[in-house]
Scaffold this motif. Structure first.
Motif, PDB file in Angstrom:
ATOM      1  N   PRO A  85       0.833  -1.210   0.000  1.00  0.00           N
ATOM      2  CA  PRO A  85       0.000   0.000   0.000  1.00  0.00           C
ATOM      3  C   PRO A  85       0.869   1.262   0.000  1.00  0.00           C
ATOM      4  O   PRO A  85       2.001   1.259   0.486  1.00  0.00           O
ATOM      5  N   GLN A  86       0.310   2.330  -0.543  1.00  0.00           N
ATOM      6  CA  GLN A  86       1.056   3.593  -0.645  1.00  0.00           C
ATOM      7  C   GLN A  86       1.507   4.096   0.718  1.00  0.00           C
ATOM      8  O   GLN A  86       2.606   4.615   0.855  1.00  0.00           O
ATOM      9  N   TRP A  87       0.676   3.979   1.741  1.00  0.00           N
ATOM     10  CA  TRP A  87       1.076   4.466   3.063  1.00  0.00           C
ATOM     11  C   TRP A  87       2.340   3.756   3.525  1.00  0.00           C
ATOM     12  O   TRP A  87       3.209   4.386   4.134  1.00  0.00           O
ATOM     13  N   TYR A  88       2.448   2.468   3.239  1.00  0.00           N
ATOM     14  CA  TYR A  88       3.644   1.726   3.651  1.00  0.00           C
ATOM     15  C   TYR A  88       4.875   2.205   2.880  1.00  0.00           C
ATOM     16  O   TYR A  88       5.945   2.421   3.465  1.00  0.00           O
ATOM     17  N   LEU A  89       4.744   2.385   1.582  1.00  0.00           N
ATOM     18  CA  LEU A  89       5.872   2.875   0.781  1.00  0.00           C
ATOM     19  C   LEU A  89       6.316   4.249   1.283  1.00  0.00           C
ATOM     20  O   LEU A  89       7.514   4.538   1.335  1.00  0.00           O
ATOM     21  N   ASN A  90       5.350   5.086   1.676  1.00  0.00           N
ATOM     22  CA  ASN A  90       5.700   6.395   2.222  1.00  0.00           C
ATOM     23  C   ASN A  90       6.450   6.268   3.548  1.00  0.00           C
ATOM     24  O   ASN A  90       7.400   7.011   3.799  1.00  0.00           O
ATOM     25  N   LEU A  91       6.046   5.322   4.399  1.00  0.00           N
ATOM     26  CA  LEU A  91       6.740   5.138   5.680  1.00  0.00           C
ATOM     27  C   LEU A  91       8.177   4.679   5.486  1.00  0.00           C
ATOM     28  O   LEU A  91       9.042   5.026   6.291  1.00  0.00           O
ATOM     29  N   THR A  92       8.422   3.882   4.464  1.00  0.00           N
ATOM     30  CA  THR A  92       9.793   3.424   4.248  1.00  0.00           C
ATOM     31  C   THR A  92      10.703   4.581   3.862  1.00  0.00           C
ATOM     32  O   THR A  92      11.888   4.555   4.180  1.00  0.00           O
ATOM     33  N   ALA A  93      10.147   5.593   3.211  1.00  0.00           N
ATOM     34  CA  ALA A  93      10.932   6.771   2.828  1.00  0.00           C
ATOM     35  C   ALA A  93      10.965   7.823   3.927  1.00  0.00           C
ATOM     36  O   ALA A  93      11.965   8.523   4.097  1.00  0.00           O
ATOM     37  N   ASN A  94       9.859   7.967   4.659  1.00  0.00           N
ATOM     38  CA  ASN A  94       9.708   8.996   5.696  1.00  0.00           C
ATOM     39  C   ASN A  94       9.107   8.339   6.938  1.00  0.00           C
ATOM     40  O   ASN A  94       7.891   8.373   7.120  1.00  0.00           O
ATOM     41  N   PRO A  95       9.935   7.762   7.808  1.00  0.00           N
ATOM     42  CA  PRO A  95       9.395   6.995   8.941  1.00  0.00           C
ATOM     43  C   PRO A  95       8.822   7.817  10.083  1.00  0.00           C
ATOM     44  O   PRO A  95       8.239   7.240  11.003  1.00  0.00           O
ATOM     45  N   GLU A  96       8.954   9.129  10.047  1.00  0.00           N
ATOM     46  CA  GLU A  96       8.388   9.958  11.118  1.00  0.00           C
ATOM     47  C   GLU A  96       6.929  10.239  10.781  1.00  0.00           C
ATOM     48  O   GLU A  96       6.620  10.786   9.722  1.00  0.00           O
ATOM     49  N   VAL A  97       6.043   9.838  11.674  1.00  0.00           N
ATOM     50  CA  VAL A  97       4.604   9.913  11.426  1.00  0.00           C
ATOM     51  C   VAL A  97       3.902  10.524  12.633  1.00  0.00           C
ATOM     52  O   VAL A  97       4.519  10.737  13.678  1.00  0.00           O
TER      53      VAL A  97
END
Length: 175
Positions: free
Chosen positions: A97-109
């Motif tokens: 999922p896109q949210w996961y791909l985004n977390l791999t690049a930007n882990p601060e949430v």
């Protein structure tokens, strides 16, 4: 851009816990998820915390390409004070999922769990830790077992660890 616009990489997650930026974050393109998130935010989780037979949180994350803020509602479990997510997607897919791909690049949430809003750091687990947490989550939501059986990919398991008050999270990547 002003410091409050979601496309501004300087503000993005630093302000994600504020009401203004939560409203500015883009909703999931899935209308049922977007409606769930809006309900959850409007009621501080009174409507939407327990949905689909599971506890739910709202994840605000930064796009890896756009640097805009996005938000989605996700099932979660807990493990020793950490929050656990399964990156299955809402349907059986052969891509993450896109949210996961985004977390791999930007882990601060930023997370919202009921009325609590706070920063967290995301990391994908592997090995024995993944197996243990996968079993935990599949026990809470048995549907994950059918997703796993039908997917050609290994479904990632993500741990979210709360960022301590006063700690400085990694800076958001700038373009």
């Amino acid at each position: 851009m002003s410091a409050q616009e979601p496309g501004n990489a300087r503000n993005s997650l630093e302000a994600a816990g504020s009401a203004e930026s939560v409203q500015e974050a883009a909703d999931s393109p899935d209308p049922t998820v977007a409606e769930h998130v809006r309900r959850y935010l409007a009621t501080d989780g009174a409507s939407g915390y327990r949905e689909g037979g599971m506890t739910n949180l709202v994840l605000t994350h930064q796009g890896r390409k756009t640097h805009k803020l996005y938000r989605t509602g996700l099932f979660y479990g807990e493990d020793d004070g950490r929050y656990v997510l399964v990156a299955s997607g809402s349907t059986i897919t052969h891509t993450h999922p896109q949210w996961y791909l985004n977390l791999t690049a930007n882990p601060e949430v930023h997370l919202q769990i009921r009325a609590a809003r706070f920063a967290a750091h995301a990391r994908t687990v592997d090995g024995q830790e993944r197996e243990r947490l996968w079993a935990l989550m599949a026990g809470l939501a048995p549907v994950y077992r059918s997703y796993e059986a039908q997917s050609r990919r290994t479904i990632p398991v993500v741990v979210l660890e709360r960022v301590r008050a006063g700690a400085r999270p990694e800076r958001i990547r700038r373009t």
